[in-house]
Design a protein around this motif. Structure first.
Motif, mmCIF file in Angstrom:
data_model
loop_
_atom_site.group_PDB
_atom_site.id
_atom_site.type_symbol
_atom_site.label_atom_id
_atom_site.label_comp_id
_atom_site.label_asym_id
_atom_site.label_seq_id
_atom_site.Cartn_x
_atom_site.Cartn_y
_atom_site.Cartn_z
ATOM 1 N N ALA A 408 38.961 82.609 -46.172
ATOM 2 C CA ALA A 408 40.328 82.885 -46.637
ATOM 3 C C ALA A 408 40.743 84.313 -46.299
ATOM 4 O O ALA A 408 41.895 84.557 -45.902
ATOM 5 C CB ALA A 408 40.415 82.637 -48.143
ATOM 6 N N PHE A 412 44.063 85.065 -44.110
ATOM 7 C CA PHE A 412 45.262 85.586 -44.762
ATOM 8 C C PHE A 412 45.292 87.111 -44.933
ATOM 9 O O PHE A 412 46.356 87.679 -45.164
ATOM 10 C CB PHE A 412 45.428 84.918 -46.127
ATOM 11 N N GLU A 481 41.182 79.851 -51.959
ATOM 12 C CA GLU A 481 42.168 80.003 -50.888
ATOM 13 C C GLU A 481 43.577 80.268 -51.418
ATOM 14 O O GLU A 481 44.228 81.224 -50.959
ATOM 15 C CB GLU A 481 42.160 78.774 -49.975
ATOM 16 N N PRO A 482 44.075 79.489 -52.395
ATOM 17 C CA PRO A 482 45.414 79.826 -52.919
ATOM 18 C C PRO A 482 45.449 81.201 -53.574
ATOM 19 O O PRO A 482 46.484 81.880 -53.529
ATOM 20 C CB PRO A 482 45.705 78.708 -53.921
ATOM 21 N N ARG A 485 45.872 83.637 -50.818
ATOM 22 C CA ARG A 485 47.257 83.548 -50.339
ATOM 23 C C ARG A 485 48.184 84.392 -51.220
ATOM 24 O O ARG A 485 49.043 85.133 -50.711
ATOM 25 C CB ARG A 485 47.731 82.092 -50.355
ATOM 26 N N GLU A 486 48.003 84.278 -52.528
ATOM 27 C CA GLU A 486 48.814 85.070 -53.449
ATOM 28 C C GLU A 486 48.519 86.557 -53.290
ATOM 29 O O GLU A 486 49.427 87.397 -53.355
ATOM 30 C CB GLU A 486 48.546 84.635 -54.889
ATOM 31 N N THR A 489 50.287 87.816 -50.275
ATOM 32 C CA THR A 489 51.711 88.012 -50.567
ATOM 33 C C THR A 489 51.920 89.316 -51.329
ATOM 34 O O THR A 489 52.855 90.074 -51.044
ATOM 35 C CB THR A 489 52.242 86.824 -51.393
ATOM 36 N N ARG A 494 52.963 87.870 -45.108
ATOM 37 C CA ARG A 494 53.472 86.507 -45.277
ATOM 38 C C ARG A 494 52.371 85.541 -44.804
ATOM 39 O O ARG A 494 52.062 85.495 -43.630
ATOM 40 C CB ARG A 494 54.727 86.289 -44.464
ATOM 41 N N PRO A 495 51.734 84.795 -45.749
ATOM 42 C CA PRO A 495 50.660 83.895 -45.347
ATOM 43 C C PRO A 495 51.116 82.884 -44.303
ATOM 44 O O PRO A 495 52.233 82.375 -44.358
ATOM 45 C CB PRO A 495 50.264 83.201 -46.665
ATOM 46 N N ALA A 498 49.542 76.463 -43.722
ATOM 47 C CA ALA A 498 48.207 75.840 -43.736
ATOM 48 C C ALA A 498 48.057 74.897 -42.560
ATOM 49 O O ALA A 498 49.009 74.261 -42.124
ATOM 50 C CB ALA A 498 48.023 75.077 -45.047
#
Length: 498
Positions: A408, A412, A481-482, A485-486, A489, A494-495, A498
């Protein structure tokens, strides 16, 4: 209800006198208001019922009812149906008023800082997130995952420890001794994993690794003592040594661990985390391990080895420094925080029998011994094979999480460089020049992501701000992973889709 009916705890709060120039109702109100403002009544504690208090004071029940009602109207008390009267929490949230002397004058506050002999409150603060479990993406270090905690097995061992025969084993005052079954299990189950073989009189149980370090510092260090340690390094160890009066000498760390050639030859102690360096997680190379031991022998130094993140199964496990030591110069500190639970506060020291005897004498004056019921429950947990099974389960889960986290980060946050190290329960990251990881932590927190800024690990005035540590012990695999992503951000990227 027991608290509410036990009027003995309220006897010191009410001084009702018929000789006073004030009404009984006013005296009751004054006593309650004074107790509230002086923080003598907790918000969770119900006041005595009007009937009970009236009987206690020898006044009419209506007098107490009117006093309580006026305090409710004024906002000092709140009435809860079928539960009684409680202090309004908003009153307790306000600053406390100064204490009063009997004659009404203000009491001068005691300046405790001027009376202290050690400045514990001025040491670097720990990375603490009281509500981490409420965050969606808690990349915190040193916490546990409730989903992986062996609840059934731990309950079984606690039930066994509460059997009549077991209670006889642990309920008595053990003075300076430890549970012999726990010592046996540490000796047979935990230490051989690190290549350490010790006699029972060479092991002492502690309240975690920090308690072990504090005892060692108290016993062995003082003003004029010089301790060399890794930089970046374990902040609380650095603070503990300084509280003992020692001077801490920072030693650089590279991809092979502490740079042994940079350890000052006049250092009395060398503190290291060779299995997984705190915080970069790199292991100390075999060449450096031997060099460290040789130098310790040559310059008459004592090595304090913290088995940091060493209980899990690694792809390429390394023996502890203690297992290579032939001169008795290595003191090994271990704990079960990363496997069983950090809140259990159980650790141990392995050292020469003479030193352990001194530590037992010191510990007796500090706390006598860690709670024997907990010792017996952990001993049973180890003896039944539950810990071995847990270590395998955690090692597999954390290995998956670590790989997912590395993927991740690469996807990202490609500008962040992670340490190339397998094993352990965290990842150390270096961001681009100009990165402020504390500002990033604040921005990430607003997106329900917890990260740990890395500046606290450095022993410098100009602490670098571009580092952070991400823990994997308390975040579920599917949230990694999420969560990154956060974090991306929050970092202003900007991710990608997917």
């Amino acid at each position: 209800m027991a608290q509410r009916n036990d009027t003995a705890i309220w006897s010191g709060l009410f001084r009702i006198s018929a000789e006073s120039g004030q009404t009984l109702q006013a005296q009751i109100r004054q006593a309650i208001v004074a107790a509230i403002l002086d923080r003598q009544i907790a918000a969770s504690m119900p006041l005595p019922s009007c009937r009970v208090l009236a009987e206690k004071l020898g006044v009419a029940r209506g007098t107490v009812v009117l006093a309580f009602q006026q305090l409710v109207d004024q906002g000092f008390l709140i009435a809860r149906e079928r539960r009684g009267h409680f202090v309004n929490p908003e009153i307790l949230a306000a600053p406390a008023k100064p204490a009063q002397k009997a004659n009404g004058g203000a009491v001068a506050e005691i300046d405790w800082k001027s009376r202290r002999r050690i400045a514990a409150s001025e040491m670097p603060k720990p990375a603490k997130h009281d509500n981490w479990i409420k965050y969606s993406y808690p990349f915190v270090y040193g916490q546990f995952d409730p989903a992986l905690f062996p609840t059934a097995e731990w309950r079984e061992c606690n039930r066994m420890a509460l059997a009549v025969l077991e209670i006889r084993n642990w309920a008595a005052d053990m003075v300076d001794r430890d549970d012999p079954l726990l010592i046996e299990q540490i000796q047979a189950r935990l230490l051989p994993r690190r290549g350490i073989f010790a006699n029972p009189d060479e092991i002492i149980v502690t309240l975690g690794a920090q308690n072990a370090l504090y005892m060692l510092a108290t016993l062995l260090m003082g003003k004029g003592t010089k301790v060399a340690m890794e930089d970046p390094g374990y902040p609380d160890a650095r603070s503990i040594f300084r509280l003992a009066g020692a001077e801490v000498e920072p030693v650089p760390v590279d991809k092979s661990g502490i740079v042994t050639g940079a350890v000052p030859t006049d250092a009395d102690f060398v503190f290291v985390t060779p299995s997984h360096h705190c915080p970069t997680m790199v292991p100390l190379s075999a060449e450096r391990r031997q060099d460290l031991l040789n130098r310790a022998q040559q310059y008459n130094q004592i090595v304090i080895e913290d088995g940091y993140d060493s209980q899990l199964i690694d792809e390429a496990p390394q023996q502890a420094l203690k297992s290579l030591d032939r001169s008795g110069r290595v003191i090994y500190v271990g704990s079960m925080s990363k496997t069983l639970a950090p809140g259990l506060r159980l650790g141990y020291i392995v050292a020469s029998a003479d030193l352990v005897a001194e530590l037992r004498a010191l510990r007796r004056f500090m706390l006598r011994h860690p709670p024997a019921n907990n010792q017996r429950a952990v001993a049973l947990f180890l003896s039944l094979g539950h810990h071995e099974a847990l270590v395998r389960r955690l090692s597999t889960a954390f290995d998956e999480r670590r790989k997912r986290l590395v993927q991740a980060i690469s996807a990202f946050l490609p500008d962040w460089r992670s340490t190339d190290s397998a094993g352990g329960t965290s990842l150390w990251l270096e961001g681009p020049q100009g990165t402020d990881s504390r500002a990033l932590a604040d921005a990430a927190s607003c997106r329900s992501v917890i990260i740990e800024p890395g500046d606290r690990f450095f022993n410098r005035v100009d602490k670098p701000t571009r580092f952070m540590r991400l823990g994997i012990s308390s975040i579920a695999l599917q949230h990694i992973e999420p969560g990154i992503r956060e974090l991306a951000t929050a970092a202003g990227r900007r991710p990608a889709a997917a």
